[in-house]
Design an enzyme around this catalytic site. Structure first.
Site, PDB file in Angstrom:
ATOM      1  N   ASN A  13       0.825  -1.204   0.000  1.00  0.00           N
ATOM      2  CA  ASN A  13       0.000   0.000   0.000  1.00  0.00           C
ATOM      3  C   ASN A  13       0.861   1.257   0.000  1.00  0.00           C
ATOM      4  O   ASN A  13       1.911   1.301   0.627  1.00  0.00           O
ATOM      5  CB  ASN A  13      -0.934   0.008   1.218  1.00  0.00           C
ATOM      6  CG  ASN A  13      -1.872  -1.184   1.202  1.00  0.00           C
ATOM      7  OD1 ASN A  13      -2.056  -1.831   0.163  1.00  0.00           O
ATOM      8  ND2 ASN A  13      -2.444  -1.511   2.347  1.00  0.00           N
ATOM      9  N   HIS A  17       5.893  -0.482  -2.650  1.00  0.00           N
ATOM     10  CA  HIS A  17       5.460   0.299  -3.814  1.00  0.00           C
ATOM     11  C   HIS A  17       5.535   1.794  -3.554  1.00  0.00           C
ATOM     12  O   HIS A  17       4.929   2.588  -4.278  1.00  0.00           O
ATOM     13  CB  HIS A  17       4.028  -0.103  -4.213  1.00  0.00           C
ATOM     14  CG  HIS A  17       3.939  -1.530  -4.646  1.00  0.00           C
ATOM     15  ND1 HIS A  17       2.745  -2.211  -4.758  1.00  0.00           N
ATOM     16  CD2 HIS A  17       4.892  -2.440  -4.977  1.00  0.00           C
ATOM     17  CE1 HIS A  17       2.982  -3.457  -5.152  1.00  0.00           C
ATOM     18  NE2 HIS A  17       4.270  -3.617  -5.283  1.00  0.00           N
ATOM     19  N   CYS A  25      11.787  20.322  -9.677  1.00  0.00           N
ATOM     20  CA  CYS A  25      12.739  20.085  -8.597  1.00  0.00           C
ATOM     21  C   CYS A  25      13.562  21.355  -8.319  1.00  0.00           C
ATOM     22  O   CYS A  25      14.180  21.899  -9.250  1.00  0.00           O
ATOM     23  CB  CYS A  25      13.664  18.946  -9.018  1.00  0.00           C
ATOM     24  SG  CYS A  25      15.025  18.627  -7.898  1.00  0.00           S
ATOM     25  N   THR A  52      -4.695  -8.931   0.184  1.00  0.00           N
ATOM     26  CA  THR A  52      -4.066  -8.758  -1.126  1.00  0.00           C
ATOM     27  C   THR A  52      -4.538  -9.859  -2.077  1.00  0.00           C
ATOM     28  O   THR A  52      -4.683 -11.005  -1.686  1.00  0.00           O
ATOM     29  CB  THR A  52      -2.511  -8.761  -1.036  1.00  0.00           C
ATOM     30  OG1 THR A  52      -1.962  -8.672  -2.361  1.00  0.00           O
ATOM     31  CG2 THR A  52      -1.962  -9.986  -0.348  1.00  0.00           C
ATOM     32  N   ASN A  82      -8.601 -12.838   4.070  1.00  0.00           N
ATOM     33  CA  ASN A  82      -9.163 -12.237   2.863  1.00  0.00           C
ATOM     34  C   ASN A  82     -10.581 -12.794   2.692  1.00  0.00           C
ATOM     35  O   ASN A  82     -10.769 -13.995   2.746  1.00  0.00           O
ATOM     36  CB  ASN A  82      -8.302 -12.604   1.639  1.00  0.00           C
ATOM     37  CG  ASN A  82      -8.619 -11.745   0.431  1.00  0.00           C
ATOM     38  OD1 ASN A  82      -9.787 -11.416   0.182  1.00  0.00           O
ATOM     39  ND2 ASN A  82      -7.586 -11.346  -0.319  1.00  0.00           N
TER      40      ASN A  82
END
Ligand code: APR
Length: 255
Positions: free
Chosen positions: A107, A124, A153, A194, A219
């Protein structure tokens, strides 16, 4: 191949030794009850948007403004929700197990950190991080000008992007290496919320199981690892995870 048992938590048979190295992997499902949409469910994000249009380096190169608008929209949504009892239960487990506990998450919503998890491995990335696509420098929001997207930037004037891993990109090496080594040595692996379809994260439960870990899945729906799990809790995580953590606490206390 261990048999699949749809078992209630209180009939779970675990030994104290299995609490020596506990690894938890979470996906979008653990945040669903906080109000954060999952990706592949009936109301999942990939039902409303095409990932290739918004979550790839090519999409950002083609239409950086649209991609940023989508991520800012998601940031805004997530900023308004709270961690749920499932996130808080994992903080309890971390406090109880200390260094014997590792949290790996797919997540990007940052809800584990907001709940109090100390160092989740964010495979991630994190949606609230701003990273320069050229020099990789990270910037706080107030250091950037979001009035004109994409922000640039302050160091190298490159285009700043959300600090998440897009499809086709490699995961942060340190994060995946740590996740692999912890999973390989796990004595207990708990996979929560998941669909277990996106690699390399999806390979972690199997790696743990092949190394002898006891595999628990939480799940409400079947996934590719359900049949291989030692215990499948076919329930939502916000209700069941606190019960499972209580069970592990009494196991640790020798009750
Ligand atoms: N409690 C537990 N699990 C739940 C709940 C809940 N309340 N609600 C839904 N789930 C389960 C669904 O059954 C599904 O198996 O959560 C899972 C969510 O699956 P996905 O939407 O595919 O999310 P995830 O597995 O995290 O996706 C992996 O894919 O798109 C990429 O980068 C994105 O990190 C994401 C990765």
């Amino acid at each position: 191949m261990s048999s699949t048992e749809f078992t209630e938590i209180n009939s779970l048979s675990l030994s104290q030794e299995q609490l020596q190295r506990v690894v938890v992997l979470t996906g979008a499902g653990i945040s669903a009850e906080s109000g954060v949409p999952t990706f592949r469910g009936e109301t999942g994000l990939w039902r409303q948007f095409r990932p290739e249009d918004l979550a790839t380096p090519e999409a950002f190169a083609d239409q950086p403004v649209v991609v940023w608008e989508w991520y800012l929209h998601r940031r805004n949504l997530i900023a308004q929700v709270l961690p749920n009892p499932g996130h808080h239960a994992l903080v309890e487990l971390e406090r109880m197990l200390g260094d014997s506990f590792t949290l790996v998450t797919q997540n990007v919503d940052g809800l584990h950190r907001r709940a109090g998890s100390q160092n989740p491995i964010e495979l991630h990335g994190n949606i609230f991080v701003n990273r320069c696509g050229r020099c990789q420098d990270h910037w706080a929001d107030d250091a950037l000008d979001f009035s004109k997207l994409p922000p640039h930037c302050p160091t190298c004037a490159g285009e700043v992007r959300p600090g998440v891993v897009w499809f086709g990109e490699s995961l942060p090496a340190a994060a995946i290496d740590q996740a692999y080594s912890k999973s390989q040595r796990a004595t207990l692996f708990i996979s929560i919320g998941t669909s277990t379809v996106v690699h390399p994260a999806a390979g972690l439960p199997l790696l743990a199981m092949e190394s002898g870990a006891y595999l628990i899945e939480i799940n409400p729906e079947e996934t590719p690892i359900s049949r291989l799990s030692d215990c499948v809790i076919r329930e939502k995580s916000a209700t069941t995870l606190p019960l499972l953590v209580k069970k592990l606490q009494s196991l640790k206390n020798g009750n």
